[in-house]
Scaffold this motif. Structure first.
Motif, PDB file in Angstrom:
ATOM      1  N   THR A 210      -3.078  -2.354  -6.978  1.00  0.00           N
ATOM      2  CA  THR A 210      -4.126  -1.480  -7.515  1.00  0.00           C
ATOM      3  C   THR A 210      -4.507  -0.474  -6.443  1.00  0.00           C
ATOM      4  O   THR A 210      -4.006  -0.521  -5.316  1.00  0.00           O
ATOM      5  N   ASP A 211      -5.411   0.431  -6.779  1.00  0.00           N
ATOM      6  CA  ASP A 211      -5.914   1.361  -5.768  1.00  0.00           C
ATOM      7  C   ASP A 211      -6.566   0.596  -4.616  1.00  0.00           C
ATOM      8  O   ASP A 211      -6.477   1.014  -3.457  1.00  0.00           O
ATOM      9  N   ALA A 212      -7.207  -0.517  -4.943  1.00  0.00           N
ATOM     10  CA  ALA A 212      -7.884  -1.303  -3.905  1.00  0.00           C
ATOM     11  C   ALA A 212      -6.874  -1.942  -2.950  1.00  0.00           C
ATOM     12  O   ALA A 212      -7.088  -1.965  -1.734  1.00  0.00           O
ATOM     13  N   THR A 213      -5.773  -2.460  -3.479  1.00  0.00           N
ATOM     14  CA  THR A 213      -4.786  -3.109  -2.599  1.00  0.00           C
ATOM     15  C   THR A 213      -4.003  -2.088  -1.774  1.00  0.00           C
ATOM     16  O   THR A 213      -3.367  -2.449  -0.790  1.00  0.00           O
ATOM     17  N   ALA A 214      -4.082  -0.807  -2.156  1.00  0.00           N
ATOM     18  CA  ALA A 214      -3.366   0.243  -1.427  1.00  0.00           C
ATOM     19  C   ALA A 214      -4.179   0.800  -0.256  1.00  0.00           C
ATOM     20  O   ALA A 214      -3.648   1.594   0.531  1.00  0.00           O
ATOM     21  N   LYS A 215      -5.430   0.392  -0.122  1.00  0.00           N
ATOM     22  CA  LYS A 215      -6.280   0.923   0.954  1.00  0.00           C
ATOM     23  C   LYS A 215      -5.925   0.271   2.289  1.00  0.00           C
ATOM     24  O   LYS A 215      -5.825  -0.948   2.405  1.00  0.00           O
ATOM     25  N   ASP A 216      -5.766   1.114   3.299  1.00  0.00           N
ATOM     26  CA  ASP A 216      -5.456   0.623   4.638  1.00  0.00           C
ATOM     27  C   ASP A 216      -6.662  -0.059   5.278  1.00  0.00           C
ATOM     28  O   ASP A 216      -7.819   0.320   5.025  1.00  0.00           O
ATOM     29  N   PHE A 217      -6.373  -1.060   6.104  1.00  0.00           N
ATOM     30  CA  PHE A 217      -7.409  -1.704   6.912  1.00  0.00           C
ATOM     31  C   PHE A 217      -6.793  -2.060   8.255  1.00  0.00           C
ATOM     32  O   PHE A 217      -5.574  -2.101   8.419  1.00  0.00           O
ATOM     33  N   GLU A 218      -7.639  -2.310   9.227  1.00  0.00           N
ATOM     34  CA  GLU A 218      -7.179  -2.679  10.559  1.00  0.00           C
ATOM     35  C   GLU A 218      -7.369  -4.169  10.767  1.00  0.00           C
ATOM     36  O   GLU A 218      -8.464  -4.700  10.534  1.00  0.00           O
ATOM     37  N   ASP A 219      -6.305  -4.865  11.192  1.00  0.00           N
ATOM     38  CA  ASP A 219      -6.431  -6.305  11.407  1.00  0.00           C
ATOM     39  C   ASP A 219      -7.032  -6.579  12.788  1.00  0.00           C
ATOM     40  O   ASP A 219      -7.311  -5.654  13.566  1.00  0.00           O
ATOM     41  N   GLU A 220      -7.204  -7.851  13.101  1.00  0.00           N
ATOM     42  CA  GLU A 220      -7.877  -8.219  14.348  1.00  0.00           C
ATOM     43  C   GLU A 220      -7.086  -7.822  15.588  1.00  0.00           C
ATOM     44  O   GLU A 220      -7.639  -7.753  16.692  1.00  0.00           O
ATOM     45  N   ASP A 221      -5.785  -7.561  15.428  1.00  0.00           N
ATOM     46  CA  ASP A 221      -4.959  -7.164  16.558  1.00  0.00           C
ATOM     47  C   ASP A 221      -4.793  -5.655  16.688  1.00  0.00           C
ATOM     48  O   ASP A 221      -4.079  -5.178  17.570  1.00  0.00           O
ATOM     49  N   GLY A 222      -5.419  -4.894  15.775  1.00  0.00           N
ATOM     50  CA  GLY A 222      -5.353  -3.447  15.851  1.00  0.00           C
ATOM     51  C   GLY A 222      -4.253  -2.816  15.029  1.00  0.00           C
ATOM     52  O   GLY A 222      -4.055  -1.599  15.087  1.00  0.00           O
ATOM     53  N   ASN A 223      -3.522  -3.617  14.241  1.00  0.00           N
ATOM     54  CA  ASN A 223      -2.483  -3.079  13.372  1.00  0.00           C
ATOM     55  C   ASN A 223      -3.101  -2.614  12.061  1.00  0.00           C
ATOM     56  O   ASN A 223      -4.047  -3.235  11.552  1.00  0.00           O
ATOM     57  N   ILE A 224      -2.561  -1.543  11.512  1.00  0.00           N
ATOM     58  CA  ILE A 224      -3.093  -0.969  10.277  1.00  0.00           C
ATOM     59  C   ILE A 224      -2.082  -1.166   9.162  1.00  0.00           C
ATOM     60  O   ILE A 224      -0.898  -0.859   9.314  1.00  0.00           O
ATOM     61  N   ARG A 225      -2.573  -1.691   8.043  1.00  0.00           N
ATOM     62  CA  ARG A 225      -1.726  -1.902   6.869  1.00  0.00           C
ATOM     63  C   ARG A 225      -2.607  -2.068   5.648  1.00  0.00           C
ATOM     64  O   ARG A 225      -3.836  -2.172   5.762  1.00  0.00           O
ATOM     65  N   SER A 226      -2.007  -2.151   4.482  1.00  0.00           N
ATOM     66  CA  SER A 226      -2.711  -2.480   3.240  1.00  0.00           C
ATOM     67  C   SER A 226      -2.149  -3.779   2.686  1.00  0.00           C
ATOM     68  O   SER A 226      -1.161  -4.314   3.197  1.00  0.00           O
ATOM     69  N   LEU A 227      -2.762  -4.261   1.610  1.00  0.00           N
ATOM     70  CA  LEU A 227      -2.257  -5.482   0.976  1.00  0.00           C
ATOM     71  C   LEU A 227      -0.927  -5.247   0.271  1.00  0.00           C
ATOM     72  O   LEU A 227      -0.233  -6.204  -0.072  1.00  0.00           O
ATOM     73  N   ASN A 228      -0.554  -3.987   0.088  1.00  0.00           N
ATOM     74  CA  ASN A 228       0.747  -3.672  -0.508  1.00  0.00           C
ATOM     75  C   ASN A 228       1.875  -3.714   0.515  1.00  0.00           C
ATOM     76  O   ASN A 228       3.041  -3.562   0.153  1.00  0.00           O
ATOM     77  N   ASN A 229       1.517  -3.888   1.782  1.00  0.00           N
ATOM     78  CA  ASN A 229       2.498  -3.823   2.860  1.00  0.00           C
ATOM     79  C   ASN A 229       2.924  -5.208   3.337  1.00  0.00           C
ATOM     80  O   ASN A 229       2.187  -6.185   3.210  1.00  0.00           O
ATOM     81  N   LEU A 230       4.121  -5.241   3.926  1.00  0.00           N
ATOM     82  CA  LEU A 230       4.640  -6.456   4.548  1.00  0.00           C
ATOM     83  C   LEU A 230       3.764  -6.852   5.728  1.00  0.00           C
ATOM     84  O   LEU A 230       3.354  -6.009   6.528  1.00  0.00           O
ATOM     85  N   VAL A 231       3.478  -8.149   5.842  1.00  0.00           N
ATOM     86  CA  VAL A 231       2.731  -8.677   6.987  1.00  0.00           C
ATOM     87  C   VAL A 231       3.463  -9.900   7.516  1.00  0.00           C
ATOM     88  O   VAL A 231       3.962 -10.725   6.750  1.00  0.00           O
ATOM     89  N   MET A 232       3.568  -9.991   8.844  1.00  0.00           N
ATOM     90  CA  MET A 232       4.219 -11.126   9.484  1.00  0.00           C
ATOM     91  C   MET A 232       3.288 -11.735  10.516  1.00  0.00           C
ATOM     92  O   MET A 232       2.715 -11.020  11.334  1.00  0.00           O
ATOM     93  N   GLN A 233       3.136 -13.044  10.442  1.00  0.00           N
ATOM     94  CA  GLN A 233       2.372 -13.773  11.453  1.00  0.00           C
ATOM     95  C   GLN A 233       3.340 -14.104  12.583  1.00  0.00           C
ATOM     96  O   GLN A 233       3.970 -15.163  12.614  1.00  0.00           O
TER      97      GLN A 233
END
Length: 363
Positions: A210-233
């Motif tokens: 959705t539009d909400a999941t496409a919004k960028d945010f900054e994680d605790e380590d300073g990386n920027i992504r949205s919920l639509n993006n790949l994330v690796m722990q």
């Protein structure tokens, strides 16, 4: 789980890459980090350049180009392929399966088994498992395993954790029965409790985009992504690899009654240079027997890193000499998969480029 096969071989591998190269030094300004820190990361992880597909390129474009290369150069005839396994996490559609679209576009026969596998880092190994099972049936003589992904489309360019390492591309391996009845030793384990350590949170039925999941945010380590993006722990995946891959290799060696010294190459999935160097050191394997330069030159293309490794690093050796290898895939799932097998001389090892103009024509 350990299981074995007899008398199967890889007779051809074609790796297909996008022509566009993106360089880490040119991407530093994208990241929310001081350039000096990013350059330290570059040296540690082995980042240099990666192949990134244009936005309109589909993962299937790489496989269509690869098949046309095989057919044009008479490496295999279309009607020789009895089964087609397409391994991807970047399908053209949710429905239908992409393997049927590729089958039609390249003119494979209708009397064929076609199906998709949803697998990433261990995708080439899982494709081999399926091909080996199929070749147990005498009606099936040759199987094509295709791996391709365009994960750069799902990684945020501002995410220093993921974007520098990701790469796009495809590969096609032809697998068939061998007159040499050598035994193949296989291993697989699944750790579903850690499945979300590598994920794309939004886009499926559980959390639609959705539009909400496409919004960028900054994680605790300073990386920027949205919920639509790949994330690796990264830390969790690193710990998983260091703990369980040596156990897998020891199990395979025990089943095969071999020592590490009797293996010519350990051809593993390549998340980054640092992880493989640490793994080689822990297992006391010389670095030259565990190549780690795929991310440095092409990026981590998920399921294509092992076949690309063979084409890039072993081309002259594997064409001339039989090799005993240990293949290892680990990551998405979290999945742990391995094979010890003989690579007979592989006369056809190719690394070709997908021209962007070609990708546009296959829309």
């Amino acid at each position: 789980m350990n299981f074995n096969f007899i008398g199967k071989k890889i007779s051809s591998i074609t790796s297909i890459l996008p022509e566009n190269e993106s360089f880490f030094d040119d991407e530093i300004s994208n990241y929310n980090f001081p350039p000096k820190k990013s350059r330290i990361l570059k040296e540690l992880m082995g980042y240099e350049k990666h192949r990134v597909a244009s936005p309109n390129t589909l993962a299937s474009d790489f496989i269509i180009a690869g098949f046309e290369h095989l057919f044009t150069n008479n490496i295999i005839e279309k009607d020789e392929i009895d089964a087609f396994i397409y391994v991807t996490q970047s399908p053209d559609y949710l429905v239908p399966q992409t393997s049927t679209i590729i089958q039609h576009k390249v003119g494979l026969k209708k009397d064929i088994l076609c199906f998709d596998l949803n697998q990433g880092c261990a995708g080439f190994i899982h494709g081999l498992f399926q091909a080996f099972f199929m070749l147990e049936n005498p009606k099936i003589q040759k199987v094509a395993i295709a791996n391709s992904d365009v994960l750069s489309h799902k990684v945020n360019k501002k995410d220093r954790n993921s974007y520098p390492l990701v790469g796009d591309g495809g590969s096609i391996a032809i697998v068939e029965a061998s007159k040499i009845k050598n035994e193949i030793f296989c291993f697989n384990q699944t750790f579903g409790e850690n499945a979300l350590a590598i994920s794309i949170p939004a886009g499926g039925f559980k959390l639609p985009s959705t539009d909400a999941t496409a919004k960028d945010f900054e994680d605790e380590d300073g990386n920027i992504r949205s919920l639509n993006n790949l994330v690796m722990q990264g830390a969790s995946v690193f710990s998983f690899v260091q703990e369980y891959v040596p156990v897998m290799v020891d199990s395979l060696l025990k089943e095969a009654k071999l020592s590490k010294e009797e293996i010519d190459y350990f051809l593993f999935h390549q998340p980054n240079k640092f992880m493989l160097e640490k793994l080689a050191d822990k297992m006391q394997i010389p670095h030259h027997k565990m190549p780690n330069n795929i991310v440095q030159n092409f990026g981590n293309g998920s399921g294509i890193t092992i076949p690309l490794n063979i084409c890039f690093n072993l081309s002259s050796d594997a064409k001339k000499n039989p090799l005993k290898v240990c293949l290892g895939g680990f990551g998405v799932g979290l999945t742990l998969s391995g094979i010890i097998m003989d690579l007979e001389k592989i006369p056809h090892l190719q690394l070709i480029t997908l021209k962007e103009s070609y990708a546009n024509l296959t829309e």
